[in-house]
Design an enzyme around this catalytic site. Structure first.
Site, mmCIF file in Angstrom:
data_model
loop_
_atom_site.group_PDB
_atom_site.id
_atom_site.type_symbol
_atom_site.label_atom_id
_atom_site.label_comp_id
_atom_site.label_asym_id
_atom_site.label_seq_id
_atom_site.Cartn_x
_atom_site.Cartn_y
_atom_site.Cartn_z
ATOM 1 N N PHE A 12 7.974 -16.269 -44.411
ATOM 2 C CA PHE A 12 6.663 -16.283 -44.644
ATOM 3 C C PHE A 12 5.941 -16.520 -43.434
ATOM 4 O O PHE A 12 5.109 -15.293 -43.049
ATOM 5 C CB PHE A 12 6.426 -17.668 -45.269
ATOM 6 N N ILE A 13 6.182 -17.222 -42.257
ATOM 7 C CA ILE A 13 5.324 -17.424 -41.059
ATOM 8 C C ILE A 13 5.780 -16.107 -40.213
ATOM 9 O O ILE A 13 4.868 -15.467 -39.673
ATOM 10 C CB ILE A 13 5.589 -18.473 -40.353
ATOM 11 N N ILE A 62 21.643 -15.749 -37.316
ATOM 12 C CA ILE A 62 21.642 -16.089 -36.104
ATOM 13 C C ILE A 62 22.717 -16.991 -35.493
ATOM 14 O O ILE A 62 22.955 -17.312 -34.117
ATOM 15 C CB ILE A 62 20.270 -17.033 -35.682
ATOM 16 N N ALA A 85 14.867 -20.212 -39.989
ATOM 17 C CA ALA A 85 15.354 -21.768 -40.307
ATOM 18 C C ALA A 85 15.540 -21.651 -41.585
ATOM 19 O O ALA A 85 15.035 -20.972 -42.319
ATOM 20 C CB ALA A 85 14.384 -22.606 -39.636
ATOM 21 N N SER A 87 14.059 -23.786 -44.549
ATOM 22 C CA SER A 87 12.808 -24.429 -44.078
ATOM 23 C C SER A 87 12.246 -25.555 -45.130
ATOM 24 O O SER A 87 11.027 -26.059 -45.073
ATOM 25 C CB SER A 87 11.627 -23.399 -43.989
ATOM 26 N N THR A 136 8.192 -28.000 -36.397
ATOM 27 C CA THR A 136 7.292 -28.505 -37.470
ATOM 28 C C THR A 136 6.716 -29.775 -36.948
ATOM 29 O O THR A 136 7.586 -30.490 -35.842
ATOM 30 C CB THR A 136 7.952 -28.547 -38.417
ATOM 31 N N ASP A 137 5.615 -30.223 -37.449
ATOM 32 C CA ASP A 137 5.192 -31.634 -37.266
ATOM 33 C C ASP A 137 6.008 -32.672 -37.905
ATOM 34 O O ASP A 137 5.909 -33.957 -37.612
ATOM 35 C CB ASP A 137 3.689 -31.851 -37.567
ATOM 36 N N GLU A 138 6.912 -32.331 -38.888
ATOM 37 C CA GLU A 138 7.718 -33.344 -39.670
ATOM 38 C C GLU A 138 8.632 -34.089 -38.714
ATOM 39 O O GLU A 138 9.113 -35.137 -39.162
ATOM 40 C CB GLU A 138 8.567 -32.370 -40.648
ATOM 41 N N TYR A 163 16.046 -31.683 -43.388
ATOM 42 C CA TYR A 163 15.059 -30.736 -42.729
ATOM 43 C C TYR A 163 14.403 -31.156 -41.527
ATOM 44 O O TYR A 163 14.881 -30.615 -40.442
ATOM 45 C CB TYR A 163 14.407 -30.176 -43.614
ATOM 46 N N LYS A 167 15.513 -29.992 -37.562
ATOM 47 C CA LYS A 167 14.396 -29.251 -36.818
ATOM 48 C C LYS A 167 14.302 -30.124 -35.368
ATOM 49 O O LYS A 167 14.095 -29.791 -34.289
ATOM 50 C CB LYS A 167 13.155 -29.312 -37.290
ATOM 51 N N ARG A 227 -1.058 -33.872 -46.271
ATOM 52 C CA ARG A 227 -0.432 -32.876 -45.282
ATOM 53 C C ARG A 227 -1.817 -32.092 -44.700
ATOM 54 O O ARG A 227 -3.026 -32.416 -45.231
ATOM 55 C CB ARG A 227 0.206 -31.758 -46.006
ATOM 56 N N HIS A 301 10.187 -39.365 -49.159
ATOM 57 C CA HIS A 301 8.680 -38.747 -49.140
ATOM 58 C C HIS A 301 8.035 -39.236 -48.234
ATOM 59 O O HIS A 301 7.319 -40.293 -48.096
ATOM 60 C CB HIS A 301 8.048 -38.453 -50.515
HETATM 61 P P1 NAD Z 1 10.934 -19.311 -44.383
HETATM 62 O O1 NAD Z 1 11.959 -19.987 -45.195
HETATM 63 O O2 NAD Z 1 9.914 -18.500 -45.246
HETATM 64 O O3 NAD Z 1 11.589 -18.091 -43.902
HETATM 65 C C1 NAD Z 1 12.641 -18.303 -42.950
HETATM 66 C C2 NAD Z 1 13.283 -16.939 -42.458
HETATM 67 O O4 NAD Z 1 14.418 -17.148 -41.604
HETATM 68 C C3 NAD Z 1 13.910 -16.126 -43.669
HETATM 69 O O5 NAD Z 1 13.471 -14.796 -43.371
HETATM 70 C C4 NAD Z 1 15.216 -16.269 -43.759
HETATM 71 O O6 NAD Z 1 15.807 -15.056 -44.281
HETATM 72 C C5 NAD Z 1 15.554 -16.494 -42.098
HETATM 73 N N1 NAD Z 1 16.755 -17.059 -42.100
HETATM 74 C C6 NAD Z 1 17.363 -18.213 -42.304
HETATM 75 N N2 NAD Z 1 18.635 -18.622 -42.019
HETATM 76 C C7 NAD Z 1 19.028 -17.607 -41.023
HETATM 77 C C8 NAD Z 1 19.913 -17.240 -40.344
HETATM 78 N N3 NAD Z 1 20.816 -18.016 -40.271
HETATM 79 N N4 NAD Z 1 19.955 -16.154 -39.493
HETATM 80 C C9 NAD Z 1 18.703 -15.319 -39.493
HETATM 81 N N5 NAD Z 1 17.724 -15.506 -40.244
HETATM 82 C C10 NAD Z 1 17.795 -16.680 -41.181
HETATM 83 O O7 NAD Z 1 10.347 -20.253 -43.376
HETATM 84 P P2 NAD Z 1 8.807 -20.390 -42.799
HETATM 85 O O8 NAD Z 1 7.816 -21.156 -43.619
HETATM 86 O O9 NAD Z 1 8.269 -19.065 -42.460
HETATM 87 O O10 NAD Z 1 9.064 -20.946 -41.579
HETATM 88 C C11 NAD Z 1 9.447 -20.390 -40.237
HETATM 89 C C12 NAD Z 1 9.482 -21.430 -39.180
HETATM 90 O O11 NAD Z 1 8.512 -22.195 -39.034
HETATM 91 C C13 NAD Z 1 10.647 -22.300 -39.416
HETATM 92 O O12 NAD Z 1 11.353 -22.542 -38.113
HETATM 93 C C14 NAD Z 1 10.210 -23.556 -39.867
HETATM 94 O O13 NAD Z 1 10.777 -24.759 -39.563
HETATM 95 C C15 NAD Z 1 8.646 -23.535 -38.983
HETATM 96 N N6 NAD Z 1 7.514 -24.188 -39.624
HETATM 97 C C16 NAD Z 1 7.208 -23.835 -40.860
HETATM 98 C C17 NAD Z 1 5.981 -24.436 -41.494
HETATM 99 C C18 NAD Z 1 5.650 -24.232 -42.758
HETATM 100 O O14 NAD Z 1 4.493 -24.765 -43.277
HETATM 101 N N7 NAD Z 1 6.166 -23.260 -43.483
HETATM 102 C C19 NAD Z 1 5.498 -25.496 -40.743
HETATM 103 C C20 NAD Z 1 5.828 -25.745 -39.472
HETATM 104 C C21 NAD Z 1 6.853 -25.138 -38.908
HETATM 105 P P1 TYD Z 2 6.260 -28.700 -49.496
HETATM 106 O O1 TYD Z 2 5.162 -27.323 -49.836
HETATM 107 O O2 TYD Z 2 7.434 -28.410 -49.934
HETATM 108 O O3 TYD Z 2 6.156 -28.985 -47.653
HETATM 109 P P2 TYD Z 2 6.378 -30.097 -46.983
HETATM 110 O O4 TYD Z 2 7.248 -30.892 -47.980
HETATM 111 O O5 TYD Z 2 7.170 -29.678 -45.895
HETATM 112 O O6 TYD Z 2 5.317 -30.862 -46.576
HETATM 113 O O7 TYD Z 2 5.305 -29.796 -49.992
HETATM 114 C C1 TYD Z 2 3.999 -30.158 -49.711
HETATM 115 C C2 TYD Z 2 3.668 -31.569 -50.301
HETATM 116 O O8 TYD Z 2 3.559 -31.202 -51.974
HETATM 117 C C3 TYD Z 2 4.606 -32.701 -50.188
HETATM 118 O O9 TYD Z 2 4.210 -33.968 -50.148
HETATM 119 C C4 TYD Z 2 5.482 -32.474 -51.470
HETATM 120 C C5 TYD Z 2 4.279 -32.162 -52.538
HETATM 121 N N1 TYD Z 2 5.013 -31.347 -53.657
HETATM 122 C C6 TYD Z 2 4.635 -31.601 -54.849
HETATM 123 O O10 TYD Z 2 3.907 -32.542 -55.345
HETATM 124 N N2 TYD Z 2 5.297 -30.902 -55.935
HETATM 125 C C7 TYD Z 2 5.888 -29.636 -55.693
HETATM 126 O O11 TYD Z 2 6.406 -28.943 -56.631
HETATM 127 C C8 TYD Z 2 6.362 -29.389 -54.451
HETATM 128 C C9 TYD Z 2 7.065 -28.205 -54.023
HETATM 129 C C10 TYD Z 2 5.731 -30.010 -53.440
#
Ligand code: NAD
Ligand code: TYD
Length: 361
Positions: A12-13, A62, A85, A87, A136-138, A163, A167, A227, A301
């Site tokens: 995604f990111i 990786i 990662a 995620s 992440t902020d988590e 998770y 991280k 969040r 949670h």
């Molecule tokens: P995502 O799950 O959408 O994408 C993760 C990507 O990593 C995927 O393309 C997957 O194929 C790849 N991957 C997983 N394991 C792998 C491995 N062993 N080797 C190579 N590639 C691998 O995640 P995202 O939401 O895009 O998050 C990206 C980064 O940002 C992560 O490090 C996550 O912790 C961090 N992050 C995400 C959020 C969020 O809201 N999504 C917020 C803060 C930080």
């Molecule tokens: P999520 O998108 O999984 O991100 P994170 O747990 O990393 O913050 O969840 C965002 C918030 O939404 C979290 O408080 C859990 C809640 N949630 C639901 O209430 N229902 C759902 O089906 C999912 C996936 C998340």
């Protein structure tokens, strides 16, 4: 020409970041995207880049030292941006092991490969090389629901889920390389992202997808968890700015100044769908508040996340640009326009995941 090694660029990111970088730098940079293509990685996210001379995809894990070393040996990498990662918190509760494997050990492999390629005989590093670890902020744990406490870069780590613990461990490994070897790295800790190409296991795309299909909208616990939502392009811009303008060795919090309770997010999605779907779209009749279903809470949670992005604003002048009302509308429109993408990612394994995760709730 500067060469970037982006890990997890098919997620995604990472995919949004690659698009952002090519929009910004076009042919001034080269990007090598290394991704294992887990369930979360999807090359369709990047199909418009196929044929670009300055973009290469390498399918690799990786954790595979030799594969990663080879990439560094064959390319003069200037920047690493490390997204790869596992995620998703819910998956980490069911199966923590792969989180430690990829997030902790995989990060170590990336650090060692970069260190080996960039270190000079006197223990210093080649000029201009930089590694950015995306986190992440988590890692900071959970804030009280008081609307006035925030995560700062100095907030002690207190992760609760497998998770966030994985991280946090990876952040500490990166920090140890900065402290021990003066390794040229930064760490960014970012709040919840939303936008195009997010896999529908996360709250926002899951709710959009279920609402359009007339399926239950699962709300964990009382739905009042908070969040701090950041539009993904703003995050991509922040990463680039930290890497180019941040002080090496420093960590930066990146946040949206946009706190919402989960139930508010769900209401906003429903209201927006009802507003923008044309009356003759058959999906419109599925969209209803009656779909909201309170289910068993997530284990452990975290109640509230909220970032204070004061340091990144003061030092680099980054701040979020997309207000939530605009960002969520853009996001929903993207999902409406890309229903084939959604169909593809929700076929096959997704059905099994969904059944396992939600059948007892
Ligand atoms: P995502 O799950 O959408 O994408 C993760 C990507 O990593 C995927 O393309 C997957 O194929 C790849 N991957 C997983 N394991 C792998 C491995 N062993 N080797 C190579 N590639 C691998 O995640 P995202 O939401 O895009 O998050 C990206 C980064 O940002 C992560 O490090 C996550 O912790 C961090 N992050 C995400 C959020 C969020 O809201 N999504 C917020 C803060 C930080
Ligand atoms: P999520 O998108 O999984 O991100 P994170 O747990 O990393 O913050 O969840 C965002 C918030 O939404 C979290 O408080 C859990 C809640 N949630 C639901 O209430 N229902 C759902 O089906 C999912 C996936 C998340």
């Amino acid at each position: 020409m500067r060469t970037y090694l982006v890990t997890g660029g098919a997620g995604f990111i990472g995919s949004n970041y690659i698009h952002y970088m090519f929009r910004k730098y076009d042919n001034e940079i080269r990007i090598i995207n290394v991704d294992k293509l887990t369930y979360a990685g999807n090359l369709e996210n990047l199909k418009d880049l196929e044929g670009r001379d300055n973009y290469t995809f390498v399918k690799a894990d990786i954790c595979d030292k030799e594969a990663i070393r080879k990439i560094f040996a064959e390319n003069d990498i200037d920047r690493v941006v490390h997204f790869a990662a596992e995620s998703h918190v819910d998956r980490s509760i069911k199966n923590p092991e792969v989180f430690v494997q990829t997030n902790v050990l995989g990060t170590l492999v990336m650090l060692n490969a970069a260190k080996e390629a960039w270190e000079l005989p006197d223990g210093t590093f080649k000029e201009g090389k930089k590694f950015l670890h995306v986190s992440t902020d988590e890692v900071y744990g959970s804030l009280p629901d008081d609307g006035k406490s925030y995560f700062y870069e100095t907030t002690p780590y207190d992760p609760h889920s497998p998770y966030s613990a994985s991280k946090a461990s990876s952040d500490f490994i990166v920090k140890s390389y900065i402290d021990t070897y003066k390794f040229p790295a930064n760490i960014t800790n970012t709040s919840n992202n939303y936008g195009p190409y997010q896999f529908p296991e996360k709250l926002i795309p899951l709710i959009i997808n279920n609402a359009l299909a007339g399926k239950d909208l699962p709300v964990y616990g009382d739905g009042k968890n908070i969040r701090d939502w950041l539009y993904v392009d703003d995050h991509a811009k922040g990463i680039d700015m930290v890497q180019e303008m941040g002080q090496l060795g420093q960590k930066y919090n990146i946040g949206g100044h946009n706190e919402r309770r989960n139930i508010q997010i769900i209401h906003t999605i429903l209201d927006t769908l009802l507003e923008i779907l044309p009356d003759d779209d058959p999906r419109k009749k599925n969209v209803s508040y009656d779909l909201i279903k309170y289910v068993e809470d997530r284990k452990g949670h975290d109640r509230r996340y909220a970032i204070a992005p004061d340091k990144i604003k003061a030092e680099i002048d980054w701040e979020p640009e997309t207000c939530f009302e605009e960002g969520i509308k853009k996001t929903i429109k993207w999902y409406l326009d890309n229903q084939d993408w959604m169909k593809n990612v929700t076929s096959g394994d997704y059905q099994k995941y969904y059944k396992d995760m939600y059948q007892d709730k």
